[in-house]
Design a protein around this motif. Structure first.
Motif, PDB file in Angstrom:
ATOM      1  N   GLY A 144      -5.011   1.072   4.029  1.00 58.49           N
ATOM      2  CA  GLY A 144      -5.196   2.230   3.186  1.00 58.49           C
ATOM      3  C   GLY A 144      -6.692   2.483   3.076  1.00 58.49           C
ATOM      4  N   VAL A 145      -7.072   3.447   2.244  1.00 52.26           N
ATOM      5  CA  VAL A 145      -8.488   3.767   2.089  1.00 52.26           C
ATOM      6  C   VAL A 145      -8.765   4.077   0.623  1.00 52.26           C
ATOM      7  N   ARG A 146      -9.916   3.609   0.159  1.00 50.88           N
ATOM      8  CA  ARG A 146     -10.366   3.913  -1.195  1.00 50.88           C
ATOM      9  C   ARG A 146     -11.890   3.770  -1.229  1.00 50.88           C
ATOM     10  N   ALA A 147     -12.535   4.772  -1.791  1.00 52.33           N
ATOM     11  CA  ALA A 147     -13.985   4.760  -2.014  1.00 52.33           C
ATOM     12  C   ALA A 147     -14.766   4.374  -0.754  1.00 52.33           C
ATOM     13  N   LEU A 159      -8.844  -0.621   3.332  1.00 52.13           N
ATOM     14  CA  LEU A 159      -8.146  -1.655   2.576  1.00 52.13           C
ATOM     15  C   LEU A 159      -7.005  -2.211   3.405  1.00 52.13           C
ATOM     16  N   CYS A 209      -6.346  -5.116  -0.539  1.00 51.17           N
ATOM     17  CA  CYS A 209      -5.748  -4.120  -1.424  1.00 51.17           C
ATOM     18  C   CYS A 209      -5.909  -4.586  -2.859  1.00 51.17           C
ATOM     19  N   GLY A 232       0.790  -1.218   0.000  1.00 51.17           N
ATOM     20  CA  GLY A 232       0.000   0.000   0.000  1.00 51.17           C
ATOM     21  C   GLY A 232       0.824   1.269   0.000  1.00 51.17           C
ATOM     22  N   GLY A 287      -2.210   6.963  -3.803  1.00 47.79           N
ATOM     23  CA  GLY A 287      -3.633   7.258  -3.665  1.00 47.79           C
ATOM     24  C   GLY A 287      -4.313   6.537  -2.511  1.00 47.79           C
ATOM     25  N   LEU A 288      -3.700   5.510  -1.983  1.00 47.87           N
ATOM     26  CA  LEU A 288      -4.297   4.758  -0.879  1.00 47.87           C
ATOM     27  C   LEU A 288      -4.045   5.398   0.484  1.00 47.87           C
ATOM     28  N   ARG A 289      -3.056   6.289   0.557  1.00 49.84           N
ATOM     29  CA  ARG A 289      -2.662   6.922   1.830  1.00 49.84           C
ATOM     30  C   ARG A 289      -2.387   5.875   2.909  1.00 49.84           C
ATOM     31  N   CYS A 339      -3.714  -3.969   3.272  1.00 49.32           N
ATOM     32  CA  CYS A 339      -2.728  -4.144   2.209  1.00 49.32           C
ATOM     33  C   CYS A 339      -1.575  -5.068   2.577  1.00 49.32           C
TER      34      CYS A 339
END
Length: 188
Positions: A101-104, A108, A188, A63, A68-70, A110
């Motif tokens: 991480g984070v998405r939408a 996540l 992830c 990750g 973009g996943l921070r 990872c």
């Protein structure tokens, strides 16, 4: 099976369970009160140990390579044994580190690692948390793992049974990323 044999079997089972509970000691589970764990000392060194685990994990996850996943690491340690002598602390711990991480709107997961470690710390008023980690030892992968655990944890050699749960790390990661408590966890 006769009633006599059932009674004998139940009695033997009761003896085995009682022996296991006795061997684990009071407060088993790595919480203060566990045999060999001073709750006051653990509350002082735990944040330092967990910060070291996070620092040691950085750069080791998928990750982190995806901006973009921070993504960042979250770690938890659970005390197996703890001793202090002349300002030096020996902490035998079970660890769990997870990279989130984070998405939408989803958390996540990872990457991650878990396992036993032995850390040595010294009181240091100038260090963050009042302690400095002098060394951290981990078992070798593969051959030698079981022997290392036996040598470093003696009667508490089943460190896998004491792996900290992931739930508090998920909750901490959700809070860090500003996600609601019910945000889903995905790979992830």
């Amino acid at each position: 099976m006769t009633v006599g044999r059932w009674g004998t079997g139940l009695a033997a089972t009761g003896v085995l369970v009682a022996t296991g509970v006795w061997a684990m000691g009071p407060g088993a589970g790595g919480a203060p009160g566990r045999a060999g764990v001073d709750g006051r000392l653990w509350s002082e060194v735990r944040p330092v140990i967990e910060a070291r685990l996070v620092a040691d994990s950085r750069g080791g996850g998928y990750g982190e390579a995806v901006p973009g996943l921070r993504a960042r690491w979250f770690c938890r340690a659970q005390a197996r044994d703890l001793a202090e002598h002349d300002g030096l602390v020996r902490a035998g711990v079970s660890t769990l580190c997870l990279e989130y991480g984070v998405r939408a709107g989803a958390l996540l997961e990872c990457g991650g690692a878990q396992g036993p470690q032995v850390l040595r710390l010294r009181r240091d008023a100038g260090a963050a948390g009042g302690y400095r980690v002098l060394s951290a030892q981990t078992p070798p992968d593969g051959a030698g793992y079981a022997q290392w655990v036996d040598a470093h944890f003696a009667h508490q050699a089943d460190t896998a049974a004491d792996t900290p749960p992931a739930t508090p790390l998920e909750a901490t990661a959700r809070t860090h990323f500003g996600l609601p408590a019910n945000a889903p966890v995905r790979g992830c």
